[in-house]
Every structure is written in structure tokens, then in C-alpha cells.
Design a protein around this motif. Structure first.
Motif, mmCIF file in Angstrom:
data_model
loop_
_atom_site.group_PDB
_atom_site.id
_atom_site.type_symbol
_atom_site.label_atom_id
_atom_site.label_comp_id
_atom_site.label_asym_id
_atom_site.label_seq_id
_atom_site.Cartn_x
_atom_site.Cartn_y
_atom_site.Cartn_z
ATOM 1 N N PRO A 1 47.575 99.791 58.548
ATOM 2 C CA PRO A 1 48.518 98.667 58.516
ATOM 3 C C PRO A 1 48.367 97.730 59.708
ATOM 4 C CG PRO A 1 49.620 100.697 59.196
ATOM 5 C CD PRO A 1 48.226 101.072 58.836
ATOM 6 N N ILE A 2 48.460 96.427 59.403
ATOM 7 C CA ILE A 2 48.360 95.397 60.447
ATOM 8 C C ILE A 2 49.664 94.603 60.434
ATOM 9 C CG2 ILE A 2 47.248 93.181 61.009
ATOM 10 C CD1 ILE A 2 44.624 94.381 59.860
ATOM 11 N N ARG A 3 50.233 94.393 61.595
ATOM 12 C CA ARG A 3 51.462 93.597 61.666
ATOM 13 C C ARG A 3 51.437 92.811 62.976
ATOM 14 N NH1 ARG A 3 56.669 96.814 59.889
ATOM 15 N NH2 ARG A 3 55.877 98.164 61.519
ATOM 16 N N VAL A 4 50.939 91.579 62.926
ATOM 17 C CA VAL A 4 50.789 90.789 64.156
ATOM 18 C C VAL A 4 51.353 89.380 64.004
ATOM 19 C CG1 VAL A 4 48.709 91.947 65.052
ATOM 20 C CG2 VAL A 4 48.470 90.036 63.446
ATOM 21 N N ILE A 5 51.741 88.810 65.143
ATOM 22 C CA ILE A 5 51.962 87.364 65.198
ATOM 23 C C ILE A 5 51.030 86.813 66.268
ATOM 24 C CG2 ILE A 5 54.294 87.117 64.282
ATOM 25 C CD1 ILE A 5 55.258 87.187 67.195
ATOM 26 N N CYS A 6 50.566 85.580 66.028
ATOM 27 C CA CYS A 6 49.543 84.999 66.888
ATOM 28 C C CYS A 6 49.983 83.611 67.318
ATOM 29 C CB CYS A 6 48.212 84.896 66.143
ATOM 30 S SG CYS A 6 47.904 86.271 65.018
ATOM 31 N N PRO A 7 50.529 83.482 68.513
ATOM 32 C CA PRO A 7 50.922 82.170 68.996
ATOM 33 C C PRO A 7 49.712 81.471 69.629
ATOM 34 C CG PRO A 7 51.620 83.858 70.566
ATOM 35 C CD PRO A 7 50.860 84.567 69.458
#
Ligand code: PHE
Length: 335
Positions: free
Chosen positions: A177-183
């Protein structure tokens, strides 16, 4: 010699004490004058030698005086000093956080609470991560949607046009599972005006796992806007198209949020677009060896400027990069 020692030991940290020294030794009734007065009692044959000693004594006193005068005041905060050290000091001007950083941090903290981790990628990208891997092959017309800045030395290099390129970098290095935010900052070749700029900021989100559905996407974004703008904010999903998501949707927020009036981004429809989103296209998953029959995911990309404009009623995009302190100072104390 005795008087010389005495003078040597005379401490004078303040102008008052220096003046006391002058009066005692060099004043009209001071020691030097008094000793000089003894001259008349000295036998003639000793006058010359006595005179020399006296002159030397006088010079010593004058030099000592000059020295004390020079250093007086250097240590005024010790002992008998008249300075009040309990007075508050001068205020040292400190900077303020940039509004875009304030909002970016708020966005990050909301998604952190949902278990998203922060990932970053380079601003100078190659064609594959920005376009190819995101299902935009070379002659894809959707490339024209984003006016790209290419880097002259190498036609394969460009300034990323969206943070979706970081999705590619994450999928390259992580397994679901991947769960990221990328600012991050993105660039587009647009004429600068109140409503457009050649660079701006996005926060990308990517969630890949088994059984991730469109309902999860909607619920996550509903949660986000309520945390950001309050429980009563009105939003709507509008069908849209992005090559890297299927189906795709854009989310609009009701103009109530910016008070309608004085806002130049509502375009009189009553709604403002704040993000693009959708279910990750199976081709994108396969590009990174992720089994699209086992895994599904959603992704979204929001504009930080847009959200900041709505949150703080900023109606000219250029303000964010002009660094006018009259603008920046208004965010003093906002954490
Ligand atoms: N990359 C899109 C844009 O810049 C936004 C987006 C991100 C859309 C992720 C869907 C999914 O407009």
C-alpha cells in the motif's frame, strides 16, 4: 613614586570618577600643583634635578588621566552603574511565514491525520516522469494542456508541469500500500497576470491499496475541505478528463467561502475549482509493475495558491511572489 602607585590604582569607570581624578591630581589645588609649589623651597643646586622629577610626575598624571578618560564608560554596567538592566530590550524584527507555506502546512497536517506520508521529487524532471509514465505518450494532445518549459541543453529535460511526476517517482520506489502527499512547485509557460503565473504550487495525493474505491476518494476529499474551510462548506464533483486517471473528476467549492464579492476567480458561476482527481489509470499502475487486477488507487492534485486565495481573500496571484512586506506582514502571528 608613592603617588604614582596611587594614581595607577585609581579606578574610574564613569565620567564622574574621571573628573574626581582630574581634580585630585591635576586641578588648581591638585597634587601636581601643590608639589610644584614646593619648588621655591628647593636649594638652587637641586632645582634642576627636582624640576626634572616634577615634570616627569606631571606627565605621568596627565597620561593616566587621558587613559582613564578614554576607557570611562566601557564597563558602565558593573558596580555603581546607573543603567537599568530590567528595562525591556529593543524588539528584534522577526519574519512571518509566507501564506503559501501556512496553507501548505495546514494541508499536510490534515492528510497526515489520515495516515498520508510526505514525499517529494525534483522540479527539473525528465519527460518520462512528468508525461510518459503518467499515460501521456509523446504525441498526446493533452500535453498541450500544460505549456511546458523545456530545458535547452536536453530536450528530455523540463520543469515539471504538475506534481503528478512525484506519483511516478513514488511508484517507482515503493510497493503498495502507498499513501503519500507530495507538495511542491510546478511551472507552466503562461503570461503573468492576476490570475495566472509561470509557477505555482500543488499538493498531490496518491493512495494505492486493495479495494480502494471512488467512494474513498470522495470521502477523503470531503474530509479535507471540511477541515480546511469548516463543516458547512459546499462542494461539488464535476466529471473531467486526465490521461492518468479514469474516471476523473474536478472538485469545485462554493463561492460563499470567498464572500463572492471582490473575488476574481469565481467567474460568476458561483463555484471555484480547487483540484483535479480520479482513480489511477490501470496503465499508470502497470508502468510501475503494480498489478492493476489486484490494486486500485485514487489520486488528486490541488492548487495551493487557489486554496490560499479562498482562505485569505487574496485576489492577485502576483502578490505571492513579489515579497512586498506590506502583504507578508499581514500574516504575522498566523501559525
Ligand atoms: N495533475 C493534474 C493537474 O495538474 C491534477 C491531477 C492530479 C488530476 C492527480 C488527477 C489526479 O491539473
Amino acid at each position: 613614586e608613592q603617588y604614582k602607585q596611587e594614581m595607577q590604582a585609581f579606578e574610574a569607570h564613569t565620567p564622574d570618577l574621571v573628573e574626581a581624578f582630574r581634580i585630585k591630581y591635576l586641578g588648581t589645588k591638585g597634587l601636581v600643583k601643590t608639589v610644584m609649589g614646593e619648588m621655591k623651597n628647593v636649594p638652587v643646586e637641586q632645582k634642576k634635578a627636582f624640576g626634572q622629577v616634577l615634570n616627569e610626575f606631571k606627565e605621568f598624571a596627565e597620561q593616566r588621566y587621558a587613559l582613564l578618560k578614554e576607557h570611562a564608560g566601557e564597563q558602565t554596567d558593573t558596580g555603581t552603574s546607573a543603567k537599568d538592566i530590567t528595562l525591556p530590550g529593543d524588539l528584534f524584527p522577526v519574519g512571518t511565514r509566507h501564506p503559501l507555506n501556512l496553507v501548505k502546512n495546514q494541508i499536510i497536517s490534515i492528510f497526515r491525520r489520515l495516515g498520508f506520508a510526505v514525499a517529494e521529487g525534483p522540479e527539473i524532471e525528465d519527460d518520462w516522469h512528468n508525461f510518459g509514465a503518467m499515460n501521456l505518450p509523446e504525441d498526446h494532445p493533452a500535453r498541450d494542456m500544460q505549456d511546458t518549459f523545456y530545458i535547452n541543453q536536453n530536450p528530455d529535460w523540463l520543469l515539471r508541469t504538475h506534481t503528478s511526476s512525484v506519483q511516478a517517482r513514488v511508484m517507482e520506489n515503493q510497493k503498495p500500500p502507498i499513501r503519500v502527499i507530495c507538495p511542491g512547485r510546478v511551472y507552466r509557460n503562461e503570461t503573468i497576470s492576476a490570475r495566472a503565473h509561470c509557477f505555482f504550487h500543488q499538493v498531490e495525493g496518491l493512495y494505492i491499496d486493495e479495494n480502494v474505491s471512488f467512494a474513498d476518494l470522495k470521502q477523503t476529499l470531503y474530509f479535507f475541505v471540511q477541515e480546511m474551510f469548516g463543516q458547512h462548506v459546499k462542494v461539488r464533483f464535476r466529471p473531467s478528463y486526465f490521461p492518468f486517471t479514469e474516471p476523473s473528476a474536478e472538485m469545485d467549492i462554493s463561492c460563499q467561502i470567498c464572500g463572492g464579492e471582490g473575488c476574481n476567480i469565481c467567474k460568476h458561476t458561483g463555484w471555484v475549482e480547487i483540484l483535479g482527481s480520479g482513480m489511477v489509470h490501470p496503465k499508470v499502475l502497470e508502468n510501475f509493475g503494480i498489478d492493476s487486477t489486484k490494486y486500485t488507487g485514487f489520486a488528486f492534485g490541488m492548487g495551493v495558491e487557489r486554496i490560499t486565495q479562498l482562505k485569505y481573500q487574496v485576489n492577485d496571484l502576483r502578490l505571492y511572489s513579489q515579497n512586498d512586506v506590506r502583504f507578508l506582514k499581514q500574516f504575522t502571528g498566523v501559525i
